[in-house]
Motif scaffolding. Structure first.
Motif, short mmCIF file in Angstrom:
data_model
loop_
_atom_site.label_atom_id
_atom_site.label_comp_id
_atom_site.label_asym_id
_atom_site.label_seq_id
_atom_site.Cartn_x
_atom_site.Cartn_y
_atom_site.Cartn_z
N LEU A 185 0.75 -1.37 -0.22
CA LEU A 185 0.03 0.07 -0.09
C LEU A 185 0.81 1.21 0.03
CD1 LEU A 185 -2.82 1.00 0.28
CD2 LEU A 185 -2.78 1.06 2.62
N LEU A 186 1.87 1.23 0.76
CA LEU A 186 2.78 2.45 0.84
C LEU A 186 4.19 1.94 0.66
CD1 LEU A 186 2.82 5.60 2.01
CD2 LEU A 186 3.13 4.30 4.22
N GLU A 187 4.84 2.56 -0.07
CA GLU A 187 6.28 2.27 -0.13
C GLU A 187 7.19 3.58 -0.24
OE1 GLU A 187 7.40 -0.09 -3.82
OE2 GLU A 187 9.20 -0.45 -2.69
N ILE A 188 8.01 3.38 0.84
CA ILE A 188 9.04 4.62 1.15
C ILE A 188 10.38 4.25 0.65
CG2 ILE A 188 9.99 6.16 2.94
CD1 ILE A 188 7.51 5.37 4.65
N HIS A 236 13.87 3.22 4.31
CA HIS A 236 13.28 2.51 3.43
C HIS A 236 12.12 1.82 3.98
CE1 HIS A 236 15.82 2.78 -0.18
NE2 HIS A 236 16.85 2.75 0.64
N LEU A 237 10.83 1.59 3.46
CA LEU A 237 9.76 0.94 4.31
C LEU A 237 8.80 0.61 3.19
CD1 LEU A 237 8.56 -0.09 6.78
CD2 LEU A 237 7.39 2.22 6.88
N ARG A 238 8.37 -0.67 3.28
CA ARG A 238 7.40 -1.12 2.65
C ARG A 238 6.15 -1.61 3.55
NH1 ARG A 238 9.19 -5.24 -2.07
NH2 ARG A 238 10.01 -3.63 -3.54
N VAL A 239 5.02 -0.92 3.35
CA VAL A 239 3.61 -1.44 4.20
C VAL A 239 2.81 -1.73 3.37
CG1 VAL A 239 2.06 -0.37 5.73
CG2 VAL A 239 4.22 0.78 5.44
N HIS A 240 2.35 -3.14 3.63
CA HIS A 240 1.22 -3.99 3.11
C HIS A 240 -0.10 -3.81 3.56
CE1 HIS A 240 5.37 -6.13 2.62
NE2 HIS A 240 5.08 -6.37 1.47
N LYS A 241 -0.86 -4.13 2.72
CA LYS A 241 -2.33 -3.93 3.06
C LYS A 241 -2.41 -4.71 4.42
CE LYS A 241 -5.46 -2.13 -0.12
NZ LYS A 241 -6.00 -2.13 -1.36
N GLY A 242 -3.15 -4.19 5.43
CA GLY A 242 -3.50 -4.86 6.56
C GLY A 242 -2.36 -4.98 7.46
N GLU A 243 -1.40 -4.45 7.41
CA GLU A 243 -0.08 -4.52 8.25
C GLU A 243 -0.26 -3.48 9.24
OE1 GLU A 243 4.53 -6.05 7.32
OE2 GLU A 243 3.40 -4.41 6.01
N VAL A 244 0.28 -3.74 10.50
CA VAL A 244 0.58 -2.78 11.39
C VAL A 244 1.97 -2.71 11.70
CG1 VAL A 244 0.00 -2.06 13.73
CG2 VAL A 244 -1.75 -3.46 12.29
N ILE A 245 2.60 -1.36 11.70
CA ILE A 245 4.06 -1.25 11.59
C ILE A 245 3.96 -0.31 12.93
CG2 ILE A 245 5.89 0.01 10.60
CD1 ILE A 245 5.37 -2.10 8.72
N ILE A 294 10.04 17.07 1.90
CA ILE A 294 11.34 16.22 2.06
C ILE A 294 12.13 16.62 1.10
CG2 ILE A 294 9.78 14.33 2.61
CD1 ILE A 294 10.35 13.03 0.10
N GLN A 295 13.49 16.22 1.39
CA GLN A 295 14.58 16.68 0.34
C GLN A 295 15.18 15.73 -0.53
OE1 GLN A 295 14.08 18.21 3.80
NE2 GLN A 295 13.40 19.65 2.44
N GLY A 296 14.67 14.39 -0.27
CA GLY A 296 15.09 13.54 -1.24
C GLY A 296 14.23 11.97 -1.00
N GLY A 297 14.21 11.27 -2.23
CA GLY A 297 13.84 10.00 -2.10
C GLY A 297 12.13 10.05 -2.64
N ASP A 298 11.66 9.00 -2.55
CA ASP A 298 10.22 8.72 -2.87
C ASP A 298 9.22 8.18 -2.00
OD1 ASP A 298 8.33 9.21 -4.89
OD2 ASP A 298 8.66 7.26 -5.90
N ILE A 299 8.12 8.36 -2.08
CA ILE A 299 6.97 7.71 -1.32
C ILE A 299 5.82 7.64 -2.26
CG2 ILE A 299 5.25 7.96 0.37
CD1 ILE A 299 6.95 10.47 1.73
N GLN A 300 5.58 6.24 -2.39
CA GLN A 300 4.47 5.64 -3.17
C GLN A 300 3.23 5.18 -2.51
OE1 GLN A 300 4.85 4.32 -6.89
NE2 GLN A 300 6.79 5.86 -7.31
N PHE A 301 2.40 5.80 -2.63
CA PHE A 301 1.05 5.51 -1.87
C PHE A 301 0.13 4.99 -2.93
CE2 PHE A 301 -3.38 6.45 -0.04
CZ PHE A 301 -3.21 5.56 0.99
N ASP A 302 -0.49 3.79 -2.96
CA ASP A 302 -1.30 3.21 -3.68
C ASP A 302 -0.78 3.39 -5.35
OD1 ASP A 302 -3.58 1.57 -3.39
OD2 ASP A 302 -4.97 3.30 -3.01
N GLY A 303 0.53 3.09 -5.24
CA GLY A 303 1.19 3.27 -6.60
C GLY A 303 1.37 4.63 -7.25
N GLU A 304 1.06 5.64 -6.45
CA GLU A 304 1.13 6.81 -7.01
C GLU A 304 2.26 7.65 -6.00
OE1 GLU A 304 -2.31 9.50 -7.75
OE2 GLU A 304 -3.32 7.42 -8.16
#
Lengths: 249, 221
Positions: free
Chosen positions: A9-12, A29-38, A61-71
């Motif tokens: 769902l969310l990728e940092i 770096h982090l990947r959060v999957h659907k239904g997951e509790v971090i 933010i100054q660098g990197g990427d955050i993808q939420f739901d593929g966007e």
């Protein structure tokens, strides 16, 4: 329970955040999957809250990427009004709107932002309020509620937007010990229902109970990322061991 | 002391007429001031380039010059460059010019009192900037700033006593005329005071009631 084969769902990726010259987040770096509790742990000032705030566009933010739901959530073209509807956030100091009653607080987003039917939202709000045991406080003002009640209302307000992920930023840090429980129970309930969540907290027992994975951050870097049992009984890094020792008497 | 009641009764219609003029000037002056103040404070909140500087200049100019001079400028000064307005228009513009800066400062202090975290809370449920202003910032700013706004309203109604200087027959001007004609100084001034009280006391009560109403949610009673 392993949710790592669920959809991401969310990728940092390599997230960098700086205040002036001070680096707050240094390549997360982090990947959060659907239904997951971090659950995000770490000493104060390590960047946990900043990390959550970056996900909601409250920090640049100054660098990197955050993808939420593929966007991607980076750059000037992000439609934050739309994205924030899917990312529920609960703050340390509740931040209910003091000039509105409980129900007005809850209805504002769904009706004005999402343009939903009042009746339908009202039904959902009533249900959620019942779940958190506050259906009789609908017409109260925030100042008439205790801290724990305010925080439960703040959770309902975020939930009523039907978010895909919930962010909790030290939501029990301002509460009396007795009230901590009632708020944590609500969050535990959400976890059971399969809500995706990222939780910053200092409640270690709760962290162990609710988390699928523990993300341990220090000085803006991910020090450790492991399942709660592993993290609490057998932390790999020295820094995490030190941190956990603080909580032992 | 003998009071000439006969005189008071005979001049009553004059005062009545003047009182209506005072009310009219006060009402429009205050209303326009509130609108100007609100617009200015929103410009300052959004830090809109150029406009922000203009508001700054306006506020300093308006607060640091006497209303009398502003009125003379509008009434006598502008005719020099070909702009002629009626006395009433000049008076209302003058009051609004003065009051606008006071209201702007009052609104600004109210808006600045809204915490950053409240704004973030509003953003986090997806409110747009305009929605944020309308549903979160202004209601809270209003509750905080209501006492200053009320004081400004009353101040502006009292400031109408100056506009007689550009030949408007409001209460002060009429009183001076009456004194000049009949030499009944005490009675005339007595009526003047009573007339102002009749206008401003209800206004003051109304504002106190309103203040309680807008502050109830946040501050209780």
């Amino acid at each position: 329970m392993n949710k790592e084969n669920h959809q991401v769902l969310l990728e940092i990726k390599d997230l960098h955040k700086e205040y002036d010259t001070r680096t707050v987040l240094d390549g997360i770096h982090l990947r959060v999957h659907k239904g997951e509790v971090i659950v995000v742990l770490g000493p104060s000032g390590c960047g946990k809250s900043t990390l959550l705030r970056c996900l909601n566009g409250l920090e640049s933010i100054q660098g990197g990427d955050i993808q939420f739901d593929g966007e991607s959530l980076i750059g000037p073209n992000v439609d934050w009004q739309k994205t924030r509807q899917k990312i529920g956030m609960v703050f340390q100091n509740y931040e209910l709107f003091p000039h509105m009653t409980v129900i007005e607080n809850i209805l504002l987003g769904p009706i004005k932002v999402q343009k939903r039917e009042k009746k339908e939202v009202m039904d959902q709000a009533t249900q959620l309020l019942e779940k958190v045991g506050l259906s009789d406080r609908k017409d109260s003002y925030p100042r008439q509620l205790s801290g724990g009640q305010k925080q439960r209302i703040a959770i309902v307000r975020a939930l009523c937007m039907n978010p895909e992920i919930m962010l909790f930023d030290e939501v029990t840090a301002a509460l009396d010990p007795e009230m901590v429980r009632e708020v944590l129970d609500v969050i535990l309930g959400l976890a059971k229902q399969g809500m995706t969540m990222m939780i910053v907290t200092h409640e270690m027992g709760f962290a162990q109970a609710v988390a699928d994975r523990i993300l341990f951050i220090d000085e803006g870097k991910v020090c450790e990322m492991s399942e709660p049992k592993e993290f609490f009984t057998n932390p790999k890094t020295e820094r995490a061991q030190q941190f956990l020792n603080i909580f032992q008497f | 002391m003998d009071i000439n009641w006969q005189f008071i009764i005979s001049t009553l219609p004059l005062y009545q007429k003047a009182a209506w003029i005072t009310i009219k000037l006060g009402f429009w002056g205050t209303l326009l001031s509130l609108i100007i103040g609100l617009v200015c404070s929103i410009i300052l909140y959004f830090r809109i380039k150029i406009l922000k500087e203009l508001v700054g200049i306006y506020v300093e100019l308006s607060r640091n010059t006497p209303l009398l001079i502003q009125l003379f400028f509008l009434y006598f000064g502008l005719t020099k460059i070909g702009i002629t307005m009626s006395e009433t228009t000049c008076a209302i513009i003058g009051l609004a010019f003065l009051g606008g800066s006071y209201m702007s400062e009052a609104f600004r202090s109210g808006i600045e009192a809204v915490s950053k975290t409240q704004i973030e809370s509003g953003l986090s449920i997806g409110l747009s900037q305009m929605q944020l202003i309308r549903y979160v910032i202004l209601p809270q700013a209003f509750a905080v700033t209501m006492p200053s706004l009320a004081a400004n309203c009353i101040f502006l109604f009292k400031e109408t006593s100056i506009v007689g200087a550009i030949a408007i027959a409001e209460l002060m001007h009429v009183t001076q005329d009456v004194i000049g004609m009949y030499y009944q100084t005490f009675e005339s001034l007595f009526m003047l005071v009573v007339a102002y009280l009749i206008i401003i006391l209800p206004l003051s009560f109304l504002l106190t009631w309103l203040e309680r109403k807008v502050r109830y949610a946040e501050f209780g009673n």
